[in-house]
Design an enzyme around this catalytic site. Sequence first.
Site, mmCIF file in Angstrom:
data_model
loop_
_atom_site.group_PDB
_atom_site.id
_atom_site.type_symbol
_atom_site.label_atom_id
_atom_site.label_comp_id
_atom_site.label_asym_id
_atom_site.label_seq_id
_atom_site.Cartn_x
_atom_site.Cartn_y
_atom_site.Cartn_z
ATOM 1 N N ASP A 141 -9.646 -4.396 -5.219
ATOM 2 C CA ASP A 141 -9.321 -3.435 -4.295
ATOM 3 C C ASP A 141 -9.829 -1.885 -4.499
ATOM 4 O O ASP A 141 -9.793 -1.320 -5.629
ATOM 5 C CB ASP A 141 -7.820 -3.173 -4.577
ATOM 6 C CG ASP A 141 -6.934 -2.526 -3.552
ATOM 7 O OD1 ASP A 141 -7.494 -1.467 -2.792
ATOM 8 O OD2 ASP A 141 -5.626 -2.503 -3.428
ATOM 9 N N SER A 171 0.795 -1.119 -0.084
ATOM 10 C CA SER A 171 0.009 0.009 0.036
ATOM 11 C C SER A 171 0.964 1.377 -0.144
ATOM 12 O O SER A 171 1.598 1.150 -0.849
ATOM 13 C CB SER A 171 -0.806 -0.019 1.280
ATOM 14 O OG SER A 171 -1.842 1.050 1.148
ATOM 15 N N HIS A 182 -7.822 -5.045 -0.778
ATOM 16 C CA HIS A 182 -6.379 -4.206 -0.403
ATOM 17 C C HIS A 182 -5.760 -5.181 0.295
ATOM 18 O O HIS A 182 -4.319 -4.926 0.460
ATOM 19 C CB HIS A 182 -6.898 -3.193 0.134
ATOM 20 C CG HIS A 182 -5.617 -2.064 0.485
ATOM 21 N ND1 HIS A 182 -5.045 -1.778 -0.724
ATOM 22 C CD2 HIS A 182 -4.995 -1.515 1.361
ATOM 23 C CE1 HIS A 182 -4.049 -0.757 -0.538
ATOM 24 N NE2 HIS A 182 -4.097 -0.552 0.935
#
Length: 323
Positions: free
Chosen positions: A274, A188, A304
């Site tokens: 996501d 991320s 995610h």
Amino acid sequence: MPQTDLTLDELWSYRPQVSRPADFDQFWSSTLQESRALARQTVVSRAETPLTELAAWDVTFSGFGGDPIKAWLLHPSGPGPFPTVVEFIGYGGGRGWAGDRLGWAASGFAHLVMDTRGQGSAWPNGGPGATPDPHGSRPAAGGFLSRGIDDPTTSYYRRLYTDAVLLVEAAAQLDVVNPARIAVTGTSQGGGVALAAAGLSTLVRAALPDVPFLCHLERYLQLASADAAGELRQYLSVHRDSTPQVLRTLSYLDGVSFASSVRAPVLMSVALMDDISMPSTVFAAYHQLESADKEMAVYPYNGHEGGGTTHWVRQVKWLRSRL
């Protein structure tokens, strides 16, 4: 959750025009030079942990503006030097505890985990931070992306990306690190930071950005569901006349622009459900990579969280074949 973006066939051909400022390279070169001129010696001391099979060290290195930044260093017992993985943390998290991430060191790598300045208070199950961000900003809307967002010189992420590059440089000076075998990774936010480090440092020999955030930021701002995108939309809903300045700043921070400077091997991942690291933003960066050796791991039914441990196992195998 259904798929959040374009179809996979569309993603493989998605190559948007993303603004890269004419002075992008000069901006980052001067930023790094300014902080290198203020650098202090890296301090390494034994970490207090119950670990007996791995060596654990508490590291303080010199980041943006000479600020002291914390990191953990773990590595197998023995003198090394070892191939090394430098890891950056997701949005809101810090370096956590020295024993939180044992996989890389237990797999034969030295492993540096960078604390994220000013972050480390968002994850109840771990990830506390130990590094303040001593630089203030004009009014911001929670979180970190909107801090200093009206000008690239004051942006929070200018400081964070600089920290990341300077940790790679500090790592190369450590006795247990093989400076010719350094990789960067993160998930991320950490994946976006890894892309920036790989684009800015020739010491990076491989990059493993996992569902990276901070790519194709204008589209991210428009489509992503929450977290930093929501914070920045909130900021712009109040500061209605700031959109041109904000988009200009984002153009200096965009992973797509850093990707065009990455020539090291890259293993990237994307998850098609996501709604944070939107698949199209990840592919936009992937297609800009200059790497002759690049792979995209696609997880069609994940959000995610991406590929989780399944992907980490793939990362280890991939990295061993390149370092």
